[in-house]
Design a protein around this motif. Structure first.
Motif, PDB file in Angstrom:
ATOM      1  N   LEU A  63      44.634  99.963  47.489  1.00 43.99           N
ATOM      2  CA  LEU A  63      44.317  98.728  46.770  1.00 43.99           C
ATOM      3  C   LEU A  63      44.577  98.849  45.279  1.00 43.99           C
ATOM      4  CD1 LEU A  63      41.095  97.289  48.398  1.00 43.99           C
ATOM      5  CD2 LEU A  63      43.487  96.824  48.893  1.00 43.99           C
ATOM      6  N   PHE A  64      44.201  99.979  44.675  1.00 38.86           N
ATOM      7  CA  PHE A  64      44.381 100.134  43.235  1.00 38.86           C
ATOM      8  C   PHE A  64      44.137 101.571  42.821  1.00 38.86           C
ATOM      9  CE2 PHE A  64      40.157  98.276  44.025  1.00 38.86           C
ATOM     10  CZ  PHE A  64      39.337  99.300  43.579  1.00 38.86           C
ATOM     11  N   ASP A  65      44.538 101.857  41.580  1.00 37.63           N
ATOM     12  CA  ASP A  65      44.242 103.128  40.923  1.00 37.63           C
ATOM     13  C   ASP A  65      43.226 102.859  39.829  1.00 37.63           C
ATOM     14  OD1 ASP A  65      46.193 104.285  42.488  1.00 37.63           O
ATOM     15  OD2 ASP A  65      47.678 104.391  40.890  1.00 37.63           O
ATOM     16  N   PHE A  66      42.377 103.841  39.569  1.00 37.58           N
ATOM     17  CA  PHE A  66      41.408 103.741  38.480  1.00 37.58           C
ATOM     18  C   PHE A  66      41.530 105.026  37.674  1.00 37.58           C
ATOM     19  CE2 PHE A  66      37.244 104.207  36.497  1.00 37.58           C
ATOM     20  CZ  PHE A  66      37.063 102.942  35.960  1.00 37.58           C
ATOM     21  N   TYR A  67      42.039 104.892  36.440  1.00 39.04           N
ATOM     22  CA  TYR A  67      42.275 106.067  35.606  1.00 39.04           C
ATOM     23  C   TYR A  67      40.956 106.618  35.089  1.00 39.04           C
ATOM     24  CZ  TYR A  67      47.195 105.380  36.126  1.00 39.04           C
ATOM     25  OH  TYR A  67      48.437 105.280  36.681  1.00 39.04           O
ATOM     26  N   HIS A  68      40.862 107.959  35.097  1.00 39.28           N
ATOM     27  CA  HIS A  68      39.612 108.634  34.733  1.00 39.28           C
ATOM     28  C   HIS A  68      39.169 108.297  33.323  1.00 39.28           C
ATOM     29  CE1 HIS A  68      39.731 110.916  38.388  1.00 39.28           C
ATOM     30  NE2 HIS A  68      40.823 111.580  38.056  1.00 39.28           N
ATOM     31  N   LYS A  69      37.913 107.899  33.198  1.00 38.44           N
ATOM     32  CA  LYS A  69      37.262 107.730  31.901  1.00 38.44           C
ATOM     33  C   LYS A  69      36.407 108.967  31.611  1.00 38.44           C
ATOM     34  CE  LYS A  69      38.450 103.216  31.955  1.00 38.44           C
ATOM     35  NZ  LYS A  69      39.508 103.183  32.926  1.00 38.44           N
ATOM     36  N   VAL A  70      35.825 109.549  32.672  1.00 38.21           N
ATOM     37  CA  VAL A  70      35.079 110.803  32.576  1.00 38.21           C
ATOM     38  C   VAL A  70      36.102 111.916  32.772  1.00 38.21           C
ATOM     39  CG1 VAL A  70      33.339 112.259  33.692  1.00 38.21           C
ATOM     40  CG2 VAL A  70      32.932 109.803  33.409  1.00 38.21           C
ATOM     41  N   LYS A  71      36.259 112.753  31.766  1.00 34.61           N
ATOM     42  CA  LYS A  71      37.327 113.762  31.806  1.00 34.61           C
ATOM     43  C   LYS A  71      36.947 115.016  32.589  1.00 34.61           C
ATOM     44  CE  LYS A  71      39.960 111.050  29.549  1.00 34.61           C
ATOM     45  NZ  LYS A  71      40.862 110.238  30.318  1.00 34.61           N
ATOM     46  N   SER A  72      35.655 115.363  32.648  1.00 38.51           N
ATOM     47  CA  SER A  72      35.226 116.539  33.398  1.00 38.51           C
ATOM     48  C   SER A  72      34.967 116.141  34.850  1.00 38.51           C
ATOM     49  CB  SER A  72      33.961 117.147  32.778  1.00 38.51           C
ATOM     50  OG  SER A  72      33.487 118.186  33.606  1.00 38.51           O
ATOM     51  N   LEU A  73      35.961 116.340  35.696  1.00 33.26           N
ATOM     52  CA  LEU A  73      35.848 115.916  37.084  1.00 33.26           C
ATOM     53  C   LEU A  73      34.729 116.656  37.816  1.00 33.26           C
ATOM     54  CD1 LEU A  73      39.618 115.596  38.061  1.00 33.26           C
ATOM     55  CD2 LEU A  73      38.062 113.812  37.237  1.00 33.26           C
ATOM     56  N   GLN A  74      34.520 117.935  37.508  1.00 29.34           N
ATOM     57  CA  GLN A  74      33.471 118.699  38.185  1.00 29.34           C
ATOM     58  C   GLN A  74      32.086 118.149  37.902  1.00 29.34           C
ATOM     59  OE1 GLN A  74      33.876 122.927  37.393  1.00 29.34           O
ATOM     60  NE2 GLN A  74      33.957 123.239  39.593  1.00 29.34           N
ATOM     61  N   ALA A  75      31.911 117.456  36.775  1.00 26.91           N
ATOM     62  CA  ALA A  75      30.613 116.871  36.437  1.00 26.91           C
ATOM     63  C   ALA A  75      30.280 115.675  37.327  1.00 26.91           C
ATOM     64  CB  ALA A  75      30.595 116.447  34.971  1.00 26.91           C
ATOM     65  N   ILE A  76      31.258 115.135  38.032  1.00 30.42           N
ATOM     66  CA  ILE A  76      31.040 113.995  38.928  1.00 30.42           C
ATOM     67  C   ILE A  76      30.450 114.559  40.215  1.00 30.42           C
ATOM     68  CG2 ILE A  76      32.089 112.021  40.090  1.00 30.42           C
ATOM     69  CD1 ILE A  76      34.454 112.342  38.034  1.00 30.42           C
ATOM     70  N   ASN A  77      29.113 114.547  40.312  1.00 32.42           N
ATOM     71  CA  ASN A  77      28.460 115.283  41.391  1.00 32.42           C
ATOM     72  C   ASN A  77      27.509 114.462  42.260  1.00 32.42           C
ATOM     73  OD1 ASN A  77      26.396 114.925  39.595  1.00 32.42           O
ATOM     74  ND2 ASN A  77      25.899 117.087  39.369  1.00 32.42           N
TER      75      ASN A  77
END
Length: 180
Positions: free
Chosen positions: A152-166
């Motif tokens: 459906l779409f792409d959403f570009y990362h606003k939060v740069k530390s992906l590991q912090a997305i927990n």
């Protein structure tokens, strides 16, 4: 992927850690259907083991309520059970389905500020009282969102530390049948 066969990167509910700890251990019995139904109750909050990283995906399967209003799926950062002030938590991705407007919106909150809500898409993929499958694919630069196999779409990362997305939080007019 079914809850009963979660791999070690899977999602854990906070209040059922004793059950979820057994998911990654080989040789232990999977929870029965009643435990799975209790674990996947909406509103749902669960931990994403190891955080997000490129190549990781989250799959949410469920059924839309017969008379839905809306639902939200949020991937959040830095959950702290002692200080659970959701207004301060970064939200890496918030997907919001609004049924009256037939919109599927997305945005993020970084350092307490919401980004501008991205414009709706022309196609609304959800039907009341029908099953759905949402896939959130994490890539280096963005999340790729698929519903029922259609990108459906792409959403570009606003939060740069992906590991912090927990953490993942799901609220609204739906039932979850599988999560992984």
């Amino acid at each position: 992927m079914a809850v009963a066969s979660m791999e070690k990167d899977a999602i854990n509910t906070e209040d059922d850690l004793h059950i979820n700890n057994s998911f990654g251990d080989t040789g232990l019995i999977s929870p029965d259907k009643e435990d799975i139904a209790r674990i996947l109750t909406v509103p749902f909050s669960g931990r994403i083991r190891g955080g997000m990283r490129p190549g990781k995906k989250i799959i949410i399967m469920g059924i839309i309520d017969p008379e839905p209003d809306s639902f939200d799926i949020s991937l959040t950062c830095g959950h702290n059970e002692e200080n659970d002030d959701e207004d301060l938590t970064d939200v890496a991705l918030k997907l919001r389905a609004r049924f009256t407007e037939r919109q599927f919106l997305r945005n993020a909150r970084v350092s307490g500020k919401w980004s501008e809500e991205e414009t709706p898409i022309t196609y609304f993929p959800f039907i009341p009282d029908q099953p759905f499958r949402i896939e959130i694919h994490c890539e280096h630069q963005r999340f790729r969102i698929f519903v029922d196999g259609h990108q459906l779409f792409d959403f570009y990362h606003k939060v740069k530390s992906l590991q912090a997305i927990n953490m993942i939080r799901i609220v609204g007019s739906l039932q979850i049948t599988k999560l992984g």
